[in-house]
Motif scaffolding. Structure first.
Motif: not given
Length: 386
Positions: A73-97
């Motif tokens: 429902a958002s217009d865009f996504v912002y990934v907060v990833n200190p030191a470049g860390y994404i993680g499994r759940t974030t990776a899934y949400e990022l892929g769906r975006a």
């Protein structure tokens, strides 16, 4: 000025303080934060952390679905990833975006996930807010170009004529490649399957009875420049049948004829339109391999045949002679390959040959292998059955 909305994703368990700080920066600038809630985490032990606004009895699956709904429902996504860390759940949400074509920005370059990060998408919250306010940052969905392709079906139909392998080719009556030889085929019509198209084109362009000729898919060809008329993807079908009649051209073919395969491919390859030389060669090799491991060679024969006639099929398709004695011994000893019907071939000089019909087997064991060779087939050595 109407400002866009954003969802923040990241490891809430490890980096929620950074997520919250970024969310406060966006909110202060008038940018609506759809997710996560600016709240307090009350349970970090579950797969998806719980906030004060979440019911502690809500399942992980329900939490994830609700989060995805807010992200979409958002217009865009912002990934907060200190030191470049994404993680499994974030990776899934990022892929769906990415699947949705949403604009995605990163706090830092991701290090634990191999994703394409376009230039200008790694920005701090303050930099991103400033870019949005100036209008220099793209936050609307990214419309990725889609390829519109037309499907076609082409047919490679082999038969044996005068002890030589022939393929059915039509002479094109229209552009492109007017006057050149091509495989029978055409565009899929509304309501048709590829198989329906192959059968219809076979009838229209050759006059042959497509319902008595079984077809099997060989390969799909999708090179962008394979057809000068545009993006056309074709699926090739292979058909093998004995004693096929003369063909008559129709529709965009003004002539159809059986052409010896050696002549049509190797002596003058420029005779073939489109990429049909490639299709024909691959269908030929597919047939040769099938004859090594299956009983498909009997499809070239009539309902009854002699072992000599079967050997002529192998010689015509493989392109080299076989030792008659070794071939007969191997064929007779292969269980289920052929069945002796107890009759002799009539009105033939010399000793009458036994007549056979196809056996129940579909797989040859042991296989009828070609001699080891490089490039085109070389004549079999004495004693090699094929």
């Amino acid at each position: 000025m109407t400002l866009p909305s954003v969802s923040l994703i990241g490891s809430f368990r490890q980096h929620y303080q950074e997520v919250r700080e970024a969310a406060e920066i966006f909110t202060a600038a008038g940018i609506t934060v759809k997710s996560p809630p600016i709240s307090t985490i009350i349970d970090r032990r579950q797969e998806f952390v719980r906030f004060e606004s979440d019911s502690p009895l809500t399942s992980d699956h329900a939490i994830q679905n609700a989060t995805l709904e807010k992200i979409f429902a958002s217009d865009f996504v912002y990934v907060v990833n200190p030191a470049g860390y994404i993680g499994r759940t974030t990776a899934y949400e990022l892929g769906r975006a990415h699947e949705r074509g949403m604009a995605v920005y990163y706090a830092e370059p991701p290090k634990d996930l191999l994703v394409e990060v376009p230039g200008g998408t790694v920005l701090s919250p303050h930099e991103l807010v400033a870019g949005i306010v100036r209008g220099g940052v793209q936050t609307s969905p990214i419309r990725r170009p889609r390829v519109a392709a037309l499907p076609t079906a082409d047919i490679v139909i082999f038969t044996i004529r005068a002890e030589r392998l022939h393929v059915l080719l039509i002479k094109r009556g229209t552009e492109p490649y007017r006057g050149k030889l091509a495989l029978p085929g055409g565009f899929v019509r509304p309501g048709e399957s590829l198989e329906d198209t192959a059968k219809r084109e076979l009838v229209e362009e050759t006059g042959l009875d497509a319902f008595r000729i079984p077809l099997q898919q060989v390969h799909t060809y999708s090179q962008p420049e394979r057809d000068p008329r545009g993006r056309i993807v074709t699926t090739a079908f292979l058909a093998i049948a004995p004693n096929l009649p003369e063909a008559a051209g129709g529709t965009d073919a003004y002539h159809a004829d059986w052409v010896e395969v050696e002549t049509s491919i190797w002596l003058d390859s420029d005779r073939l339109a489109f990429d049909h030389e490639v299709i024909l060669k691959q269908a030929l090799e597919r047939t040769r391999r099938l004859m090594e491991h299956t009983t498909i060679a009997t499809d070239f024969c009539g309902k009854i045949f002699t072992i000599s006639e079967l050997r002529q099929v192998y010689e015509a398709v493989w392109g080299f002679p076989l030792n008659p004695q070794n071939f007969q011994r191997k064929v007779r000893s292969t269980k289920g390959f052929i069945v002796n019907i107890g009759k002799k071939q009539a009105k033939q000089p010399g000793r009458p040959a036994d007549l056979f019909r196809p056996g129940p087997a579909r797989i040859l064991y042991p296989p009828m292998l070609r001699p080891s060779q490089r490039g085109r087939a070389a004549p079999a050595q004495h004693g090699e059955p094929g």
